[in-house]
Write a protein that holds these residues in place. Sequence first.
Motif, PDB file in Angstrom:
ATOM      1  N   ARG A  74       0.942  -1.406   0.506  1.00 43.52           N
ATOM      2  CA  ARG A  74       0.196   0.088  -0.018  1.00 43.52           C
ATOM      3  C   ARG A  74       1.103   1.193   0.364  1.00 43.52           C
ATOM      4  O   ARG A  74       1.828   1.665   0.932  1.00 43.52           O
ATOM      5  N   ASP A  76       1.013   5.397   1.186  1.00 44.77           N
ATOM      6  CA  ASP A  76      -0.010   6.141   1.687  1.00 44.77           C
ATOM      7  C   ASP A  76       0.414   7.746   1.723  1.00 44.77           C
ATOM      8  O   ASP A  76       1.660   7.333   1.899  1.00 44.77           O
ATOM      9  N   PRO A  78       0.169   9.557   4.855  1.00 42.92           N
ATOM     10  CA  PRO A  78      -0.767   9.553   6.221  1.00 42.92           C
ATOM     11  C   PRO A  78      -0.964  10.809   7.207  1.00 42.92           C
ATOM     12  O   PRO A  78      -2.038  11.053   7.216  1.00 42.92           O
ATOM     13  N   HIS A 102      -4.519  10.879   4.529  1.00 44.89           N
ATOM     14  CA  HIS A 102      -4.854   9.702   4.169  1.00 44.89           C
ATOM     15  C   HIS A 102      -5.328  10.272   3.131  1.00 44.89           C
ATOM     16  O   HIS A 102      -6.039  10.094   1.935  1.00 44.89           O
ATOM     17  N   GLY A 127     -10.396   8.589   3.746  1.00 47.58           N
ATOM     18  CA  GLY A 127      -9.641   9.874   4.524  1.00 47.58           C
ATOM     19  C   GLY A 127      -9.988  11.039   5.117  1.00 47.58           C
ATOM     20  O   GLY A 127     -11.155  11.078   5.057  1.00 47.58           O
ATOM     21  N   TYR A 171       5.879   5.081  10.499  1.00 43.61           N
ATOM     22  CA  TYR A 171       4.126   5.672  10.997  1.00 43.61           C
ATOM     23  C   TYR A 171       4.559   5.497  12.306  1.00 43.61           C
ATOM     24  O   TYR A 171       4.667   5.309  12.743  1.00 43.61           O
TER      25      TYR A 171
END
Length: 436
Positions: A74, A76, A78, A102, A127, A171
């Motif tokens: 994936r 992204d 964030p 997102h 998002g 993350y």
Amino acid sequence: MKTLLYSFAAGMLLLTTPAAAQQNTADSVMSHAKGNRLSIGGYGEVAMSRNFYSDNIYRYRNPSKYKDDPANGRFDIPHAVIYLGYDFGRGWTMGTEIEFEHTGTGTAVEMETDEGGEYENEVEKGGEVELEQFWIQKSFSRAANLRVGHIIVPVGLNNAHHEPLNFFTVYRPEGENTVLPSTWHDTGISFWGRYKRLRYEIQVTAGLNALMFNRDGWIHSGAGSAFEFKPANKYGFAARLDYTLIPGLRLGLSGFRGQAMHNVSPNEMEGSGKIYNDVKANVSIGSFDFTLNRWNWIVRGQADYGHISDTPLLNQAKVNLGKNSPYSKSYVGKNAYAVGIEAGYDVFSQIKKLKQLEHKLYVFGRYDNYDSYLQEPTQPAATNDYTHRQVFTFGLNYYPVPEIAIKADYSYRKLASPCNNEPSINIGVAYEGFFL
């Protein structure tokens, strides 16, 4: 301007370099440069992951069925954040933080030619778009500042220091990001200040909503509201202390207390009768965190523990919610905890030329241990105890300039048997800084 410098400088800035002292997130929106009354800045992250485990939503219910599922990847974004701040003079300032999570949300009206020219509303991507800070502040002195509006609730390390150069992983650290609202922001009043090496803050905010608590995230969703306003039948009280013990070493204590039941709109529970009138669902949280940034090392750690009262009746109320209720029917545990520590060493500090160019390369390791569902003995156990997790992470952070980090890590999430463990590789780029 003197008042502004007292309030926001004080040798606490972090945003321009990972080697500087650490600044509270709520203060960072007002990091003026060269006397400008307007400040514009922000931060953002781009991430790519390859997960070597099943992404099926039933993988914890029937682990053996999904054990050999293929890897999945994936991309992204964030967080992408814009800071805007302004100094009105005479101690009056304003700060805002607008966050796109997102990449935000997207909807459009489209004409479907294959359906006879019908017009339809299409959801094009997921998002969130959130106003995380919007406040007016009056600074009386370095030691006394009053802030009113939508503010950061600085409980835990991640909420107080959540910008992407404040953690090594691609993350946000899993533990606090799971069991606490992240980033925790709410509307209220804050009194804060600094005295010598101490920074202190006391807040009164709108209370949490117990009906939005759940097994997987404890109180993570409790600060939200489905309405155009935030119900505030009940209130929450937060406090934080940060102390610089020696240059480069900050110690922090924070906590929260507030009633979370009956903080809905309308102020009643459909079909509940009077059985739940005395249920308080008081939330109590205590947290300790620290940051050491010295001797070419950065070490960060936190420990959080929380408790919810009256969980048997709270859970009974949740499972008996009406069919069309917007709230969670999931059980919530009476307790939750999150412990995490990370350490990184700048190997470029030993190379003279790279050190002169301010290039940095941190080799780091991180450990997290958390559980979002410590339940009453009478409550049903979580399926296969998947809520208790340990996470081992190793990786690199490269800083070509002080405001940009290129990150890479290998993460191994260990779950209790019979659940399958969850390894992944993550790569990201992050920045934070001020443009004006």
